[in-house]
Design an enzyme around this catalytic site. Structure first.
Site, PDB file in Angstrom:
ATOM      1  N   SER A   1      -2.130  26.649 -35.136  1.00  0.00           N
ATOM      2  CA  SER A   1      -2.141  28.105 -35.262  1.00  0.00           C
ATOM      3  C   SER A   1      -3.293  28.734 -35.005  1.00  0.00           C
ATOM      4  O   SER A   1      -3.902  28.790 -33.482  1.00  0.00           O
ATOM      5  CB  SER A   1      -1.847  28.347 -36.722  1.00  0.00           C
ATOM      6  OG  SER A   1      -1.251  29.885 -36.653  1.00  0.00           O
TER       7      SER A   1
ATOM      8  N   HIS B   1       7.003  27.347 -38.153  1.00  0.00           N
ATOM      9  CA  HIS B   1       5.482  27.050 -37.887  1.00  0.00           C
ATOM     10  C   HIS B   1       4.834  26.015 -38.034  1.00  0.00           C
ATOM     11  O   HIS B   1       4.061  25.360 -37.459  1.00  0.00           O
ATOM     12  CB  HIS B   1       4.852  28.361 -38.536  1.00  0.00           C
ATOM     13  CG  HIS B   1       3.445  28.600 -38.004  1.00  0.00           C
ATOM     14  ND1 HIS B   1       3.108  28.956 -36.621  1.00  0.00           N
ATOM     15  CD2 HIS B   1       2.211  28.736 -38.827  1.00  0.00           C
ATOM     16  CE1 HIS B   1       1.695  29.137 -36.651  1.00  0.00           C
ATOM     17  NE2 HIS B   1       1.361  28.919 -38.013  1.00  0.00           N
TER      18      HIS B   1
ATOM     19  N   ASP C   1       9.706  29.742 -34.881  1.00  0.00           N
ATOM     20  CA  ASP C   1       8.463  30.333 -35.305  1.00  0.00           C
ATOM     21  C   ASP C   1       8.487  31.545 -35.476  1.00  0.00           C
ATOM     22  O   ASP C   1       8.562  32.232 -34.319  1.00  0.00           O
ATOM     23  CB  ASP C   1       7.442  29.703 -34.760  1.00  0.00           C
ATOM     24  CG  ASP C   1       5.955  29.804 -35.376  1.00  0.00           C
ATOM     25  OD1 ASP C   1       5.946  30.779 -36.172  1.00  0.00           O
ATOM     26  OD2 ASP C   1       5.004  29.200 -34.854  1.00  0.00           O
TER      27      ASP C   1
END
Length: 331
Positions: free
Chosen positions: A142, A292, A262
């Site tokens: 991320s 995610h 996601d």
């Protein structure tokens, strides 16, 4: 006389390593875990960790960068252990404002400084004699994926490649505040940058599919679970906007992995990265229906698929580096 109601039993804290003491868990995985607080050149203390195999010398180094609100321990270190079991030494730090590092929790006023912290810690490891000539790879989840790309731009020849897990090259419109709210918050942030008021959905609920793993993630005692701070959100918007314009300049080998379900970071941006990066060696893996948090959030069957792809990519690139190094030595 009314009966007294017994006190409710405390909710058990679910540990990623089960009921085994953490030190014993590391031994069972045949690795050595070391922890150290390191003072960076800008004067802040950052918490660092390493996971090194005990029974053989590592074949490569993997430098890991966690995502927003997370830290290098809890479930993130389970990924480090998986890499160690593949034969690699892994290293990570808690970013400023996260975990056990200095800074107000959840507050990242300048990501350029965070990149400098990571660079200092990772280069410090690379200078150790036992690791001197080993291949070096970045791994980021991320926001950590975005930081890996920023590290690459800062030192283009310093790493032999990267694994980017759902990289935050742009904040998803589904997670960002709507336009009128965003403008108001931008105005307020000049006076109250640390104010935790930005409206957003719970990241754990949005990220982790498996219900048991979701509760484990939620139980992380060092996770920042508050609302995003104004200054942090503005900084993330600034950096990801800049990053999205520079994706064409990515030149090192990379594997980008994203779940197509996601809603935290946009899989379309990972596809854009793959299509526009100047790298000759690039791979995109989009997983249908996955969310995610991939390695520590998906079902075990899905995780096995992801790990198989990671293992194959790393093995191929470590072997390729060994061949190239051998050719250089023969010259």
């Amino acid at each position: 006389m009314a009966e007294l109601t017994p006190p409710a039993a405390p909710v058990p804290l679910l540990f990623p390593w089960g009921d085994m003491p953490e030190e014993e868990y590391f031994k069972s995985k045949k690795l050595k875990n070391e922890r150290e607080w390191v003072k960076t050149p800008r004067g802040i203390s950052v918490f660092t960790q390493s996971w090194v195999p005990l029974e053989h010398a590592p074949e490569a180094l993997i430098f890991m960068v966690h995502g927003y609100g997370n830290d290098s321990s809890w479930v993130f270190q389970n990924t480090a252990i998986l890499f160690t079991q593949m034969g690699y030494a892994t290293f990570a730090l808690d970013l400023e404002g996260h975990g056990q590092s200095d800074g107000l929790k959840g507050f990242m006023p300048n990501l350029d400084n965070v990149v400098l912290d990571c660079s200092f810690v990772f280069n410090r490891v690379k200078q150790r004699p036992e690791f001197h000539k080993l291949p070096c790879f970045l791994y980021g989840e991320s926001l950590g994926g975005a930081i890996c790309l920023l590290l690459h731009f800062q030192e283009p020849q310093n790493y032999d490649g990267a694994i980017l897990m759902a990289p935050m090259c742009k904040i998803s419109e589904k997670m960002a505040p709507p336009w009128p709210v965003r403008q108001i918050l931008t105005f307020i942030a000049h006076w109250l940058p640390t104010w935790p008021i930005v409206p957003t959905k719970d990241l754990v609920d949005q990220s982790v599919k498996d219900p048991v793993k979701r509760e484990i993630a939620r139980n992380n005692p060092r996770r920042y679970a508050g609302k995003p701070r104004l200054g942090t959100v503005l900084e993330l918007l600034r950096v990801t906007a800049r990053l999205s314009e520079k994706l064409k300049d990515v030149s090192f080998p990379f594997l980008v992995i994203h779940g197509d379900a996601d809603v935290v970071t946009d899989p379309a941006v990972s596809k854009f990265l793959y299509e526009n990066a100047s790298s000759e060696d690039k791979t995109l893996k989009l997983y249908e229906g996955m969310q995610h948090s991939l390695i520590q959030g998906e079902t075990d069957d899905n995780v096995a698929i992801i790990l198989s792809d990671l293992r194959a990519w790393l093995k191929a690139h470590v072997e390729q580096k060994a061949v190239l190094s051998g050719n250089k030595n023969s010259d």
